[in-house]
Design an enzyme around this catalytic site. Structure first.
Site, PDB file in Angstrom:
ATOM      1  N   GLY A 260      21.691  67.093 -58.858  1.00  0.00           N
ATOM      2  CA  GLY A 260      22.656  66.299 -59.616  1.00  0.00           C
ATOM      3  C   GLY A 260      24.039  66.920 -59.625  1.00  0.00           C
ATOM      4  N   ASP A 261      24.098  68.240 -59.710  1.00  0.00           N
ATOM      5  CA  ASP A 261      25.378  68.950 -59.668  1.00  0.00           C
ATOM      6  C   ASP A 261      26.039  68.773 -58.306  1.00  0.00           C
ATOM      7  OD1 ASP A 261      24.344  69.878 -62.102  1.00  0.00           O
ATOM      8  OD2 ASP A 261      23.496  71.642 -61.118  1.00  0.00           O
TER       9      ASP A 261
END
Length: 310
Positions: A260-261
């Site tokens: 997600g990052d």
């Protein structure tokens, strides 16, 4: 300049086991250590994609020293505040990956996340001093959890302090940390579908179900709402009033940490390169996929390879 803030960074200790047995001695098959934390991951992927950033946050003790060493080896610029408390140390997160019977679906993952050190008023004041030096046009990524000693208004307090200076904010957080930031009109927020559903009290399983709630979050103040959905790809409710959505390239999941990052970093890089939402969305999805299908965070070559086949 791009800045990332990781209030509670970690050393991520990832171990593979044949099988995990509670209450018994378990021996590893392999083990790795990475500098962790959502903002740190964003900085690493930005560097891999060719964009410079400065990682801000707090470190402490021998684990803090190792976090800084890991980033230096990757060429990531950092300007951390080292806590004065000699007994404090940056947290360690343990991820156990054990091979389980095929009927159970392959590898089973168990995470044990540390709490992190408490922050004193002087530590927060030192951070605000650094943040006060940010200039018009800079972008600040506020990402991840915060220690229990800080209020859930911490990110919105930072945004309020820096409001009116021509900065752009990206917020990747959950619950009140995210909700309270919306009134300051962040450039981008990135909940996943479960986090978005939690805020509105609903269960969101498909991209079509996500769309109206992403639009609601944009109406609440966020300029762009990027909702990650693992293998289903992502939905973007964009500042131009349009909805963009796309599935993710198929891949074999190797390590879900940082995916997600990586999507956040890919979106930022794609938007800065092309100033277009469609390109930014696709680059974000491909960066997330590249990280999920590798032991390391996404490289430029892996992202470009996925983009070319997308």
């Amino acid at each position: 300049m791009i800045y990332t803030l990781t209030v509670n960074p970690s050393l991520d200790y990832i171990v593979d086991l044949e099988a995990f047995k509670s209450g018994a001695v378990n021996r590893t098959c392999s083990e790795k250590i990475f500098a962790g934390g959502k903002g740190i991951n964003v900085s690493i992927v930005l560097k891999n994609l060719g964009l410079e950033s400065i990682a801000l946050g707090f470190t402490a003790g021998f684990t803090g020293n190792q976090i800084e060493e890991e980033l230096a080896q990757k060429g990531v610029k950092a300007d951390f505040i080292c806590l004065a408390d000699k007994n404090a140390f940056s947290r360690i997160n343990v991820k156990l990956r054990s091979i389980v019977p095929a009927a159970a679906g392959g590898k089973e993952e168990t995470e044990i996340n540390g709490q992190g050190p408490e922050l004193a008023e002087g530590d927060i004041a030192a951070l605000f001093e650094k943040l006060d030096c940010l200039e018009q046009g800079d972008l600040l990524v506020l990402a991840g959890s915060i220690p229990k000693s800080l209020p859930q208004t911490f990110y919105s307090d930072i945004m309020a302090r820096l409001s009116g200076r021509g900065l752009r904010f990206v917020v990747d957080a959950t619950r009140d940390l995210l909700k309270k930031s919306l009134e300051y009109k962040p450039f981008l927020v990135k909940p996943n579908n479960f986090e978005l559903g939690e805020i509105f009290g609903v269960e969101l399983k498909s991209r079509e179900e996500v769309i109206p709630y992403a639009e609601k979050m944009r109406e609440m103040g966020a300029q762009n709402v990027l909702v990650s959905m693992a293998g289903q790809g992502a939905v973007l409710a964009a500042a131009d009033g349009k909805i963009y959505q796309s599935p993710a390239p198929k891949c074999h999941i190797v390590n879900s940490v940082g995916a997600g990052d990586s999507m956040v970093a890919g979106f930022i890089a794609g938007f800065m390169e092309a100033s277009g939402y469609e390109r930014a969305l696709k680059m974000g999805i491909c960066a997330g996929t590249a990280s999920a299908s590798s032991e390391e965070l996404a490289s430029r070559a892996d992202v470009e390879k996925l983009l070319s086949a997308f």
